[in-house]
Structure formats: C-alpha cells, structure tokens
Scaffold this motif. Structure first.
Motif, PDB file in Angstrom:
ATOM      1  N   THR A 130      50.999  60.749  -1.531  1.00 40.12           N
ATOM      2  CA  THR A 130      49.893  60.630  -2.440  1.00 40.12           C
ATOM      3  C   THR A 130      49.222  59.181  -2.154  1.00 40.12           C
ATOM      4  O   THR A 130      48.022  58.928  -2.230  1.00 40.12           O
ATOM      5  CB  THR A 130      50.644  60.376  -3.908  1.00 40.12           C
ATOM      6  N   GLU A 131      50.145  58.051  -1.832  1.00 41.43           N
ATOM      7  CA  GLU A 131      49.502  56.826  -1.778  1.00 41.43           C
ATOM      8  C   GLU A 131      48.455  56.753  -0.485  1.00 41.43           C
ATOM      9  O   GLU A 131      47.448  56.131  -0.216  1.00 41.43           O
ATOM     10  CB  GLU A 131      50.608  55.743  -1.427  1.00 41.43           C
ATOM     11  N   HIS A 133      46.961  59.410   0.767  1.00 41.29           N
ATOM     12  CA  HIS A 133      45.595  59.960   0.743  1.00 41.29           C
ATOM     13  C   HIS A 133      44.902  59.848  -0.469  1.00 41.29           C
ATOM     14  O   HIS A 133      43.674  60.202  -0.495  1.00 41.29           O
ATOM     15  CB  HIS A 133      45.851  61.524   0.716  1.00 41.29           C
ATOM     16  N   GLU A 134      45.410  59.078  -1.504  1.00 44.94           N
ATOM     17  CA  GLU A 134      44.537  58.856  -2.275  1.00 44.94           C
ATOM     18  C   GLU A 134      43.788  57.377  -2.269  1.00 44.94           C
ATOM     19  O   GLU A 134      43.095  56.854  -3.132  1.00 44.94           O
ATOM     20  CB  GLU A 134      45.439  58.541  -3.892  1.00 44.94           C
ATOM     21  N   PHE A 137      40.001  56.786  -2.752  1.00 49.49           N
ATOM     22  CA  PHE A 137      39.589  56.884  -4.155  1.00 49.49           C
ATOM     23  C   PHE A 137      39.372  55.679  -4.670  1.00 49.49           C
ATOM     24  O   PHE A 137      40.161  54.712  -4.650  1.00 49.49           O
ATOM     25  CB  PHE A 137      40.065  57.880  -4.960  1.00 49.49           C
ATOM     26  N   PRO A 140      42.708  55.620  -7.650  1.00 45.06           N
ATOM     27  CA  PRO A 140      43.463  56.620  -7.009  1.00 45.06           C
ATOM     28  C   PRO A 140      44.627  56.801  -8.058  1.00 45.06           C
ATOM     29  O   PRO A 140      45.129  56.214  -8.785  1.00 45.06           O
ATOM     30  CB  PRO A 140      44.277  55.829  -5.643  1.00 45.06           C
ATOM     31  N   TRP A 141      44.953  58.333  -7.856  1.00 43.00           N
ATOM     32  CA  TRP A 141      46.134  58.954  -8.540  1.00 43.00           C
ATOM     33  C   TRP A 141      47.520  58.378  -8.108  1.00 43.00           C
ATOM     34  O   TRP A 141      47.673  58.405  -6.714  1.00 43.00           O
ATOM     35  CB  TRP A 141      45.903  60.374  -8.674  1.00 43.00           C
TER      36      TRP A 141
END
Length: 211
Positions: A130-131, A133-134, A137, A140-141
């Motif tokens: 998650t870290e 690929h977010e 943004f 980030p989610w």
C-alpha cells in the motif's frame, strides 16, 4: 532466458532497480502436476544473502499447495516494450536486407519459495504494498484507514509469499545491435508514436546506444 552479451544488464543493482520499478511479476513454478503461474505485485527487500521478494496470493489460488516450501520458482518482471518496423532503418533504404523486431526489457529472478499464514507477515506485506503504490497520490490511502476487523478478515483469505533470491538475469534489447543510423531511425519513429510505452522505449534506445 537467452541473453546475448550486448543486451545484458550491467549489474545486480540495475536489475534490482528494474524490479522495483516494475513490481507486478509472474511467479512460475514446476510441481508434480507441471507448470503453474500466478501474477502478483511484490516488494523487494535487502534481506538474506541476495535479497528477497515479498507478496501474497489468494488462499483460493492452489499455487501455494502446488509448490512446496523450499521449491524453486521463477519471478518474471517485464518493462517497456515496442514493435520496431524495418521502415525506420536507414539500412532498408540502402540494401533492403532488414526484418521487423521487438525491443523489450525483462528480468528473471530465481529463488526459493516459502508460504506463510502468519498474521504479522501478511499485515506487513499489505502495508508495504500500500505504501509503495499509494505514494503517488495526493491523499494516499493507508491500511489503517480500513477497520481492523475488516483487514483481519481479508488477511484470512490470503497466503503470504517469501521468495529468497538465488539468482538474477536481465535483458534490455534496445537496438544496440543496429548501426547508428538505424538507431537514429528507431528513436525518431518511436518518439513520434502516440503510445506512451513506445516513447519510453525510444528513451531507453537512446540511453543504451553503444558509444
């Protein structure tokens, strides 16, 4: 993978960087029932002698049962690729002795597989993915944005993968075997394409041009 010396990556660091830049890989193993493949995102960490990739698959995916712990596997990473028409070659105008080809980059990682259902492992892997690929943004989610009980339920539906690297081999076939005038034509032709991937290959062809 067949890699002529002219197309080989320079060192392990270059290959590791390539894998980090193109983290969606194909895991291929061979077991009693033959070949089996799964596509999955992985995270590369400097762990052990040669590093290791970490990921997870759906528990419903039989791959973790088809490849036992300690089995050898192959992770295939692919990057930019593009068709090359001989019409771009100066050699076509001179002799017509040319054919089409394909430019591409890839890295194959050999390694040993370990599967796990450890909650700590799975949570860390989900957080790492998650870290990574977010980050692009604006907002980030994060894994912590989801309720803990929901995340725990999701983790029960996956199996973790640790892939200890035993060898890396990389290939960047980017027209290095062509005369300078042909390379000029390839760069110009791909640069004018409306496809972002073609333009990316154009940059790689120029960067890897024999000096």
């Amino acid at each position: 993978m067949y890699v002529p010396p002219l197309f080989a990556f320079d060192d392990a660091g270059d290959m590791a960087a390539f894998c980090r830049a193109h983290p969606f890989a194909a895991l291929v193993t061979h077991g009693p029932e033959g070949l089996f493949a799964t596509h999955l995102p992985v995270v590369l960490k400097s762990e052990g002698k040669g590093g290791a990739f970490f990921g997870h698959i759906a528990r419903a995916n039989p791959h973790w049962q088809k490849a036992a712990d300690g089995a050898e596997g192959l992770l295939i990473f692919t990057g930019a690729q593009a068709y090359v028409t001989p019409s771009w070659y100066a050699t076509k105008r001179e002799t017509a002795k040319v054919v089409p080809t394909w430019n591409y980059a890839a890295v194959h990682a050999r390694g040993r597989i370990t599967w796990t259902s450890d909650a700590g492992f799975l949570h860390q892997n989900l957080a790492d993915l998650t870290e990574a690929h977010e980050a692009r943004f604006a907002h980030p989610w994060a894994l912590s944005d989801a309720p803990d009980d929901f995340v725990e339920k999701q983790m029960r539906a996956i199996v973790g993968l640790r892939f200890e690297i035993t060898g890396l081999i990389g290939k960047r076939k980017m027209s290095q075997n062509r005369p300078a005038a042909d390379i000029d034509g390839v760069v110009e032709g791909l640069s004018q394409s409306g496809e972002a991937g073609d333009r990316e290959v154009a940059g790689m062809v120029e960067a890897l041009r024999p000096r």
